[in-house]
Design a protein around this motif. Structure first.
Motif, PDB file in Angstrom:
ATOM      1  N   VAL B 257     155.798  19.315  21.804  1.00  0.00           N
ATOM      2  CA  VAL B 257     156.331  18.057  21.852  1.00  0.00           C
ATOM      3  C   VAL B 257     157.333  18.229  21.316  1.00  0.00           C
ATOM      4  O   VAL B 257     158.214  18.571  21.256  1.00  0.00           O
ATOM      5  CB  VAL B 257     156.400  17.133  21.266  1.00  0.00           C
ATOM      6  CG1 VAL B 257     156.875  16.068  22.492  1.00  0.00           C
ATOM      7  CG2 VAL B 257     154.300  16.662  21.719  1.00  0.00           C
ATOM      8  N   ASP B 258     158.606  18.037  23.274  1.00  0.00           N
ATOM      9  CA  ASP B 258     159.738  18.189  22.927  1.00  0.00           C
ATOM     10  C   ASP B 258     160.670  17.217  23.792  1.00  0.00           C
ATOM     11  O   ASP B 258     161.717  17.130  22.458  1.00  0.00           O
ATOM     12  CB  ASP B 258     160.312  19.298  24.402  1.00  0.00           C
ATOM     13  CG  ASP B 258     159.722  20.602  24.582  1.00  0.00           C
ATOM     14  OD1 ASP B 258     159.833  21.320  24.058  1.00  0.00           O
ATOM     15  OD2 ASP B 258     158.593  20.961  25.440  1.00  0.00           O
ATOM     16  N   VAL B 259     159.870  15.517  24.342  1.00  0.00           N
ATOM     17  CA  VAL B 259     161.167  14.916  24.192  1.00  0.00           C
ATOM     18  C   VAL B 259     160.091  13.219  23.813  1.00  0.00           C
ATOM     19  O   VAL B 259     158.779  13.837  24.350  1.00  0.00           O
ATOM     20  CB  VAL B 259     161.461  14.466  25.675  1.00  0.00           C
ATOM     21  CG1 VAL B 259     161.932  13.529  25.681  1.00  0.00           C
ATOM     22  CG2 VAL B 259     161.886  15.856  26.409  1.00  0.00           C
ATOM     23  N   VAL B 260     160.247  13.071  22.921  1.00  0.00           N
ATOM     24  CA  VAL B 260     159.937  11.618  22.394  1.00  0.00           C
ATOM     25  C   VAL B 260     160.713  10.947  22.945  1.00  0.00           C
ATOM     26  O   VAL B 260     161.769   9.944  22.723  1.00  0.00           O
ATOM     27  CB  VAL B 260     159.333  11.996  21.414  1.00  0.00           C
ATOM     28  CG1 VAL B 260     159.028  10.361  21.218  1.00  0.00           C
ATOM     29  CG2 VAL B 260     158.507  12.670  20.605  1.00  0.00           C
ATOM     30  N   VAL B 261     159.919   9.379  23.785  1.00  0.00           N
ATOM     31  CA  VAL B 261     160.721   8.484  24.600  1.00  0.00           C
ATOM     32  C   VAL B 261     159.923   7.588  23.785  1.00  0.00           C
ATOM     33  O   VAL B 261     158.592   7.276  24.240  1.00  0.00           O
ATOM     34  CB  VAL B 261     161.192   8.701  25.602  1.00  0.00           C
ATOM     35  CG1 VAL B 261     161.852   7.097  26.642  1.00  0.00           C
ATOM     36  CG2 VAL B 261     160.953   9.419  26.552  1.00  0.00           C
ATOM     37  N   GLY B 262     160.916   5.849  23.577  1.00  0.00           N
ATOM     38  CA  GLY B 262     160.690   4.635  23.727  1.00  0.00           C
ATOM     39  C   GLY B 262     160.991   3.921  23.717  1.00  0.00           C
ATOM     40  O   GLY B 262     162.513   4.233  23.985  1.00  0.00           O
ATOM     41  N   CYS B 263     160.827   2.544  24.472  1.00  0.00           N
ATOM     42  CA  CYS B 263     162.345   1.911  24.467  1.00  0.00           C
ATOM     43  C   CYS B 263     162.226   0.895  23.206  1.00  0.00           C
ATOM     44  O   CYS B 263     160.983   1.301  22.100  1.00  0.00           O
ATOM     45  CB  CYS B 263     161.707   0.508  25.222  1.00  0.00           C
ATOM     46  SG  CYS B 263     159.830  -0.239  24.956  1.00  0.00           S
ATOM     47  N   ALA B 264     163.286   0.328  22.818  1.00  0.00           N
ATOM     48  CA  ALA B 264     163.428  -0.106  21.640  1.00  0.00           C
ATOM     49  C   ALA B 264     164.709  -1.540  21.991  1.00  0.00           C
ATOM     50  O   ALA B 264     165.331  -1.547  22.389  1.00  0.00           O
ATOM     51  CB  ALA B 264     164.292   1.067  20.319  1.00  0.00           C
ATOM     52  N   GLY B 265     163.640  -2.542  21.028  1.00  0.00           N
ATOM     53  CA  GLY B 265     164.255  -3.745  21.081  1.00  0.00           C
ATOM     54  C   GLY B 265     164.916  -3.950  19.616  1.00  0.00           C
ATOM     55  O   GLY B 265     165.696  -4.100  19.442  1.00  0.00           O
ATOM     56  N   GLY B 266     163.639  -4.139  19.117  1.00  0.00           N
ATOM     57  CA  GLY B 266     163.590  -4.421  17.503  1.00  0.00           C
ATOM     58  C   GLY B 266     163.428  -2.971  16.567  1.00  0.00           C
ATOM     59  O   GLY B 266     163.507  -2.906  15.774  1.00  0.00           O
ATOM     60  N   GLY B 267     163.143  -2.118  17.688  1.00  0.00           N
ATOM     61  CA  GLY B 267     162.480  -1.177  17.779  1.00  0.00           C
ATOM     62  C   GLY B 267     161.159  -0.642  16.612  1.00  0.00           C
ATOM     63  O   GLY B 267     160.705   0.806  16.553  1.00  0.00           O
ATOM     64  N   SER B 268     160.135  -1.618  16.922  1.00  0.00           N
ATOM     65  CA  SER B 268     158.704  -1.154  16.347  1.00  0.00           C
ATOM     66  C   SER B 268     157.470  -0.031  17.485  1.00  0.00           C
ATOM     67  O   SER B 268     156.672   1.007  17.002  1.00  0.00           O
ATOM     68  CB  SER B 268     157.721  -2.256  16.050  1.00  0.00           C
ATOM     69  OG  SER B 268     157.325  -3.017  17.054  1.00  0.00           O
ATOM     70  N   ASN B 269     157.616  -0.637  18.674  1.00  0.00           N
ATOM     71  CA  ASN B 269     156.577   0.415  19.509  1.00  0.00           C
ATOM     72  C   ASN B 269     157.429   1.927  19.385  1.00  0.00           C
ATOM     73  O   ASN B 269     156.542   3.190  19.159  1.00  0.00           O
ATOM     74  CB  ASN B 269     156.914  -0.412  20.890  1.00  0.00           C
ATOM     75  CG  ASN B 269     157.816   0.523  21.667  1.00  0.00           C
ATOM     76  OD1 ASN B 269     157.529   1.246  22.624  1.00  0.00           O
ATOM     77  ND2 ASN B 269     158.458  -0.910  22.236  1.00  0.00           N
ATOM     78  N   PHE B 270     158.531   1.705  19.655  1.00  0.00           N
ATOM     79  CA  PHE B 270     159.284   3.121  19.550  1.00  0.00           C
ATOM     80  C   PHE B 270     159.504   4.306  17.930  1.00  0.00           C
ATOM     81  O   PHE B 270     158.411   5.252  18.092  1.00  0.00           O
ATOM     82  CB  PHE B 270     160.970   2.748  19.286  1.00  0.00           C
ATOM     83  CG  PHE B 270     161.624   4.145  19.495  1.00  0.00           C
ATOM     84  CD1 PHE B 270     161.967   5.502  20.200  1.00  0.00           C
ATOM     85  CD2 PHE B 270     162.047   4.393  18.115  1.00  0.00           C
ATOM     86  CE1 PHE B 270     162.484   6.980  18.995  1.00  0.00           C
ATOM     87  CE2 PHE B 270     163.081   5.223  17.926  1.00  0.00           C
ATOM     88  CZ  PHE B 270     162.788   6.392  18.442  1.00  0.00           C
ATOM     89  N   ALA B 271     159.241   2.978  16.700  1.00  0.00           N
ATOM     90  CA  ALA B 271     159.060   3.718  15.233  1.00  0.00           C
ATOM     91  C   ALA B 271     158.083   4.496  15.866  1.00  0.00           C
ATOM     92  O   ALA B 271     157.070   5.370  15.307  1.00  0.00           O
ATOM     93  CB  ALA B 271     159.397   2.541  14.828  1.00  0.00           C
TER      94      ALA B 271
END
Lengths: 462, 462
Positions: B257-271
């Motif tokens: 995988v070259d790029v991993v993306v997630g939105c982050a508010g508190g961070g949990s779905n991204f993490a």
């Protein structure tokens, strides 16, 4: 404890099942205004010929084009769940399974036929589809399908729903559909009504009239009409539900289903799950196959099998079906998708042939059951689907009383996230049960007078 | 063309991944009001000891109890989709994948930790959980989890959301949760505010204060507080997302995988998606790992790494994180879940260590991308998730410019069916982009004055 059965995409059914091929008596044809059977050509301004061929087909198995499958793959195969937590709460020896059609992006089974219809129209060279929608479930599904397949989509939404349910309209718009309140100024039918009753709340009957008119009057010839239930080809496309379910039950070595349940408004989610099991019944299996309707709109349980129009304005051909009369005005219960005066001809004839045993149920029991289901299985079901949940729970309780290890299967046709206000009213104690009084029913059935009657069949049952 | 990768329940990960074990520098501890590290015992009135142990754990892999898995099975493993239709619309050589967390009954990734937290609390003998919720996503998830596990659940919902988003409240109620508007008369914190400002719209800070107070003042000792993001154990529970994804990519032989993306508010779905890939990066893989935030609330891209309170009322310990200052008042953009002044300490430290490269993005680009996504891939995403969609589209366009066959992966953290009004405003042209002015930021950062500073780490980067 594993609770659901997946299939891979490779294991998905490659053909739809057509119950018309296996009914003991041949299907009664739709009739024109003159009382004679409608020919396929007469339907050509309304539907593309490839779908008309499916509508009248007697083939048992019809191939699903790979291009349609490739879109269904977005969310299919859908999971089959074992309802362990519900079983435990009920203390029933029954094994309860449900097929979860709520995982489609629009949230119900409707896209199964929306995608197929959009694809066949596109194949036929059509550029634009028109349809009507009541609560918005079907309109969203068709907008979704048209968006993925590349067709324009115009949806006539009953004005009162358009005003009261703005979120459905936004869904359609997000998928590129044009959703307009009906009656509108865009059709003669709409203008006529607006001239007479400017502040009319609209009705499904008016919206159907507008959608058909918008299709047949488009002089480019590139517009057709699409219907989300009732018709044979719609039932056909939905059978992927039951066919997948059978493969899933096979995978876990569950050999025999005793009870199959689906809610039925026009009949499509019920037929989708049930028809492949009806074939087993025709072949000798003992299965109770139960379409469930609201007691307030008792099409299958209290109305005759008769020829009737599909809409108030009598734009549609006469269809052979259980019907409360095309002038029937259903009471405002929350299961909008079950408020229809008629029933799919295929479902209706299967009832007359003795393949199905319809039941009706009141809405308070439905909501009570839906809340129990949400708090055990975790899914908030649509008000329509709550009728299937409540009936499955009834059957599971019966199995407990009888001490029988029955296998009960129902269709979780959609989630209720767009219809939470019904739950709110239920919690607030604002809902009541309504049973259709005999005299109101008798009055409504008068609209059938003078229409042709279906012939008595071999069994003498109609 | 098959578009998604399923796993069987047997193939699901049996352990969570703890990034704290692999960070180049040790995690900075939370601090008490006296500036000294908080001991686990000091957190005991707020959280059960088994979750506190996870909060401070340095173990790399932590077993997922079978009982938790058996509930996650209701909707997990979630599908990994290949976005063929989006790729085609973009004309990109990139292969785009998205992990679809929207299929959970509450519609997002939140239940992954809600179920785990409810289970650990129940194991510890707790009978009731309290929490706060802003837009309602987290409150619904915890009500859902408590319902399935058998705990009472009380949710303090920011009053303005309680009034404006009645549907979220009905969801919580259907799952048996008690949702009350905050500030309320049920806590001293609430009563104090109401006495001062009777018509206050409330805030997340006040709601947190009320939820913690309601937990710690319950004299039975059987109530604890639950938080849906920010904390280490929350990030831990979410890593099942990324661990499943790795197995799914392996299944289709997608090696890199070259790029991993997630939105982050508190961070949990991204993490949850990103941390298992951060481990690969620590081990030498070349991956761009991008947490995305709204330009209007630029915690990661414009704020310092500092010690700060998690709430306005300073009830929480001081956490080491990127923060706009606990008095920061975010502008009313629609992505409610991303309107937080801080960021998970684990995400924050991973940024400082150079493992992550945060980006910010404006809301109009987000909605534009979300509409494109809906019309190609068919899923209407949550406003929060639209930030990840927009960034994935940016990266896919970049790959096109560079002519590179990159593999781009993002987390579809939730659907937008409960948040359609943002789309409506977008279509109506009522939304604008808002960039936080430097002087407003500087003013907000003043609330950090006088608080302890994290020590400079080995890399000299903080």
């Amino acid at each position: 404890m594993q609770t659901k059965v997946f299939l891979t995409e490779d294991e998905m059914p490659r053909q739809w099942y057509n119950l018309a091929a296996d009914l003991p008596s041949p299907m009664q044809p739709p009739l024109g205004p003159d009382g004679n059977p409608i020919s396929p050509e007469m339907l050509a301004p309304v539907f593309p010929m490839n779908l008309i061929e499916q509508e009248v087909s007697q083939e048992r198995w019809i191939d699903i084009p790979e291009e349609i499958l490739s879109i269904l793959y977005r969310w299919r195969p859908t999971p089959l769940h074992r309802a362990y937590a519900l079983e435990k709460a009920l203390g029933t020896p029954a094994r309860i399974y449900y097929k979860n059609e709520s995982v489609s992006p629009p949230g119900s089974h409707k896209p199964n036929t929306a995608v197929a219809q959009a694809w066949y129209n596109k194949q036929f060279g059509i550029k634009k589809l028109t349809t009507e929608t009541g609560a918005g479930q079907w309109g969203s599904a068709l907008a979704f399908a048209c968006s993925l397949i590349g067709l324009e989509c115009k949806i006539f939404m009953v004005r009162i729903s358009f005003d009261q349910k703005p979120f459905r309209k936004i869904m359609m718009q997000t998928w590129g559909g044009r959703c307009i309140p009906s009656p509108s100024n865009e059709t003669q039918a709409g203008r006529d009504i607006l001239a007479k009753i400017p502040d009319t709340p609209g009705s499904l009957g008016i919206a159907i009239s507008e959608a058909i008119e918008a299709a047949v009057t488009d002089t480019t010839g590139e517009t057709r009409y699409s219907l989300g239930s009732v018709l044979n080809h719609v039932m056909l496309h939905q059978t992927i539900i039951g066919l997948e379910t059978k493969k899933q039950l096979e995978k876990i070595n569950e050999k025999k289903v005793d009870v199959v349940v689906g809610c039925a408004g026009g009949g499509s989610n019920f037929a989708g799950l049930a028809f492949p099991f009806a074939l087993d019944k025709i072949n000798g299996a003992e299965i109770d196959i139960i379409p469930v309707e609201p007691s307030s709109c008792p099409t299958m349980t209290r109305a005759p099998y008769a020829y009737d129009h599909g809409d108030v304005a009598k734009m549609t051909p006469l269809l052979p079906m259980h019907t409360l009369g095309h002038e029937f005005i259903p009471p405002p219960i929350h299961a909008g998708g079950l408020r229809y005066h008629g029933m799919a001809p295929l479902v209706s004839q299967a009832i007359v042939e003795g393949l199905l045993t319809p039941q009706s149920i009141h809405q308070l029991e439905c909501y009570e059951s839906a809340v129990m289901f949400a708090r055990t299985e975790g899914i908030i079901v649509a008000p329509e689907t709550s009728h299937a949940v409540a009936t499955a729970i009834r059957e599971a309780k019966k199995a407990k009383e009888e001490g029988k290890e029955k296998v009960i299967l129902f269709n979780l046709s959609g989630h209720g996230l767009m219809d939470l206000s019904g739950y709110d009213k239920y919690f607030a104690g604002e809902l009541i049960d309504y049973a259709l009084p005999d005299d109101v029913l008798a009055e409504s059935l008068k609209s059938l007078e003078g229409l042709p009657k279906p012939p008595v069949n071999k069994t003498g049952k109609w």
